[in-house]
Design a protein around this motif. Structure first.
Motif, short mmCIF file in Angstrom:
data_model
loop_
_atom_site.label_atom_id
_atom_site.label_comp_id
_atom_site.label_asym_id
_atom_site.label_seq_id
_atom_site.Cartn_x
_atom_site.Cartn_y
_atom_site.Cartn_z
N ALA A 121 0.94 -1.49 0.16
CA ALA A 121 0.03 0.07 0.01
C ALA A 121 1.05 1.31 0.01
O ALA A 121 0.50 2.41 -0.47
N ALA A 122 1.90 1.09 0.60
CA ALA A 122 2.98 2.31 0.69
C ALA A 122 4.07 2.29 -0.66
O ALA A 122 4.51 3.33 -0.97
N HIS A 123 4.39 0.99 -1.05
CA HIS A 123 5.59 0.98 -2.12
C HIS A 123 5.44 -0.25 -2.85
O HIS A 123 5.17 -1.37 -2.04
N ILE A 124 5.53 -0.34 -4.07
CA ILE A 124 5.68 -1.54 -4.71
C ILE A 124 6.90 -1.44 -5.94
O ILE A 124 7.23 0.02 -6.24
N HIS A 125 7.47 -2.37 -6.16
CA HIS A 125 8.88 -2.25 -7.15
C HIS A 125 8.76 -3.63 -8.08
O HIS A 125 8.20 -4.63 -7.59
N SER A 126 10.00 -3.81 -8.64
CA SER A 126 9.97 -5.07 -9.41
C SER A 126 10.52 -6.13 -8.57
O SER A 126 10.96 -5.98 -7.38
N PRO A 127 10.24 -7.43 -8.81
CA PRO A 127 10.48 -8.40 -8.14
C PRO A 127 11.93 -8.69 -8.01
O PRO A 127 12.34 -9.75 -7.25
N ALA A 128 12.85 -8.08 -8.77
CA ALA A 128 14.26 -8.39 -8.72
C ALA A 128 14.71 -8.21 -7.17
O ALA A 128 14.47 -7.16 -6.64
N GLY A 129 15.45 -9.29 -6.91
CA GLY A 129 16.17 -9.13 -5.61
C GLY A 129 15.27 -9.74 -4.49
O GLY A 129 15.60 -10.07 -3.14
N GLY A 130 13.86 -10.13 -4.77
CA GLY A 130 12.87 -10.53 -3.70
C GLY A 130 12.65 -9.93 -2.72
O GLY A 130 12.65 -10.52 -1.53
N GLN A 131 12.70 -8.52 -2.66
CA GLN A 131 12.56 -7.57 -1.51
C GLN A 131 11.18 -7.21 -1.33
O GLN A 131 10.95 -6.32 -0.20
N GLY A 132 10.29 -7.54 -2.12
CA GLY A 132 8.77 -7.03 -1.77
C GLY A 132 8.12 -7.38 -0.42
O GLY A 132 7.96 -6.56 0.38
N MET A 133 7.86 -8.64 -0.22
CA MET A 133 7.37 -8.98 0.97
C MET A 133 8.15 -8.76 2.22
O MET A 133 7.62 -8.31 3.34
N ASN A 134 9.44 -8.98 1.96
CA ASN A 134 10.45 -8.65 3.16
C ASN A 134 10.42 -7.17 3.57
O ASN A 134 10.47 -7.04 4.47
#
Length: 492
Positions: A295-308
């Motif tokens: 809800a605050a930030h989204i980005h590419s899946p590169a590096g697998g950092q989204g959920m983290n």
């Protein structure tokens, strides 16, 4: 700030009350709600979907810093048991990142599906007494100086008003909460057409994560450890809308081009297209309303950092909200959520966006740039360590007051204490005071907000560790008066 009015056809029913409302039952919302409940704060978790954790989620990698946060909640070891681990990552063929050197109890990347993370976090939240409101859609939000009213439409069409001291929108990139408080979500798409598939394979890949790009194709295969594999890829020559049908033959063809084989892919249980955006809200707080995770930030899946990154948001915000609800938060504490987490979200956007742009390089100039960057990182120890620290999350530090001890604002590593491990001591959910020698817990107003322990090895530094495992205060020669002053400053 007022949101849009509720539909006129259905009048709100009687108001219900809770101290904090969390909207969204993904990993971010579940961790946050559980932390609040653990601190004794009544929580309602509002979720638009029906009850039941979806097993068709995108995330599959859990980094070291997230595992440390889960360790502070007693959840890391059960989660590690659900998947496989990688001690090295290879990017662009020439760049290798050795995770085995991480100064952490978890020197690896855990490959496990997001639904395993959600399962553990949901069970914890239920055991702690979080109230779940499924099939409940936020339709309006209003706030004043004492609280927030959230109008929620239930599955039967009735609209119920919940009032809380604070509201957190953890409801994804289409956040109804973010829209209700009028925050923009600026950014753009970085990859217009990615595909995801969950499949079975006739041949087993050599590692739990297989990644490569060749020409205009890129593919990645991750093992879930239960016979299913997640495949993600793109074809630069076939960028289409998200709603264009996807079949297994297309997934297999792109995978063969990128990896040289499709490993006998068959029996897809899920196929989906999506596009990858880079977006960030300019503020994570508007009055009594906060945003966290996608809800605050989204980005590419590169590096697998989204959920983290979302789980780190929750760990940072939960104890601060609890302190505010319980009346002991120092002045300005809630504002530190913005000053600490917004720069991290911005950094993740930059790093993940840089990785995906290098991965998609197709011109000779961009490919030469990629080779140069890879060689620089691979050959220069400090640069390589910085990249590893950022991707895994252990390298971020928060702003500290001028003149503070150098450790202030840094992540605390695990260590042996006189009564166990440091991260085990954090499972109380309170601040942790670690001293060189055993000492009596302080009396007075700080007693129920603090755990006291001492080092098991000869160390002279005294630390005050926050519930999110960052150092609030440190001293190499602490006096009782200095400790008392630190406790008064940080614990109200």
């Amino acid at each position: 700030m007022n949101g849009s009015p509720a539909p006129e056809t259905t009048a709100p029913e009687a108001t219900t009350l809770s101290s904090v409302i969390v909207v969204g039952s993904g990993p971010t919302g579940l961790l946050l709600a559980g932390d609040l409940a653990h601190a004794g704060v009544p929580v309602t978790l509002v979720e638009k979907r029906p009850r039941g954790v979806s097993n068709l989620s995108r995330a599959f990698g859990v980094h070291a810093r997230t595992l440390e946060q889960l360790d502070a909640r007693g959840l890391a070891d059960p989660l590690v048991a659900t998947g496989g681990t990688l001690t090295g990552l290879r990017l662009f063929r020439r760049l290798s990142l050795d995770l085995s050197t991480l100064p952490s109890r978890f020197p690896f990347l855990l490959i496990t599906p997001q639904y395993e993370v959600e399962r553990l976090l949901e069970r914890r939240a239920r055991e702690l007494g979080v109230e779940f409101a499924y099939e409940s859609e936020v339709v309006a939000l209003r706030q004043d100086g004492t609280g927030v009213d959230v109008e929620v439409r239930r599955a039967d069409g009735a609209v119920v008003t919940h009032r809380a001291a604070y509201v957190v929108g953890a409801d994804g990139h289409r956040s109804a909460v973010r829209q209700a408080i009028g925050l923009p979500f600026p950014g753009a798409s970085v990859i217009k057409s990615l595909f995801l598939a969950d499949v079975r394979l006739a041949e087993t890949p050599e590692t739990v994560l297989t990644v490569n790009g060749a020409g205009d194709a890129f593919a990645m295969i991750a093992s879930f450890g239960d016979g299913w594999y997640r495949v993600m890829g793109w074809n630069r020559r076939h960028e289409v809308a998200d709603d264009v049908p996807l079949d297994l033959d297309e997934v297999k063809e792109v995978t063969r081009r990128a990896l040289g084989t499709d490993y006998g892919m068959h029996d897809a249980r899920w196929l989906s297209r999506f596009h990858s955006d880079e977006r960030q809200a300019p503020q994570y707080r508007v009055g009594r309303v906060f945003l966290a995770g996608d809800a605050a930030h989204i980005h590419s899946p590169a590096g697998g950092q989204g959920m983290n990154t979302g789980l780190q948001d929750a760990a940072n915000l939960g104890w601060k909200l609890a302190a505010a609800v319980r009346g002991w938060a120092p002045e300005g504490l809630l504002d530190t959520y913005q000053t600490e987490r917004h720069p991290v979200g911005e950094a993740v956007l930059r790093s993940s966006g840089g990785l995906v742009r290098l991965a998609r390089a197709h011109s000779p100039v961009l490919r030469a740039t990629r080779a140069l960057v890879s060689a620089l990182i691979d050959g220069v120890g400090p640069a390589r360590r910085k990249v590893i620290a950022q991707v895994t999350g252990i390298g971020y530090r928060y702003p500290a007051p001028r003149g503070s001890h150098p450790l202030t604002g840094t992540r605390v590593p695990d260590a042996a204490l006189g009564t166990g491990r440091l991260y085990e001591a954090l499972r109380t959910g309170r601040h942790l005071l670690v001293t060189p020698e055993p000492c009596e817990p302080p009396a007075g107003p700080h007693a129920d907000r603090l755990t006291v322990a001492h080092w098991a090895t000869p160390r002279r530094t005294t630390l005050l560790v926050r519930p999110d495992a960052y150092i609030a205060w440190a001293s190499d020669s602490a006096t009782p008066e200095a400790i008392e002053a630190a406790l008064s400053s940080h614990l109200g």
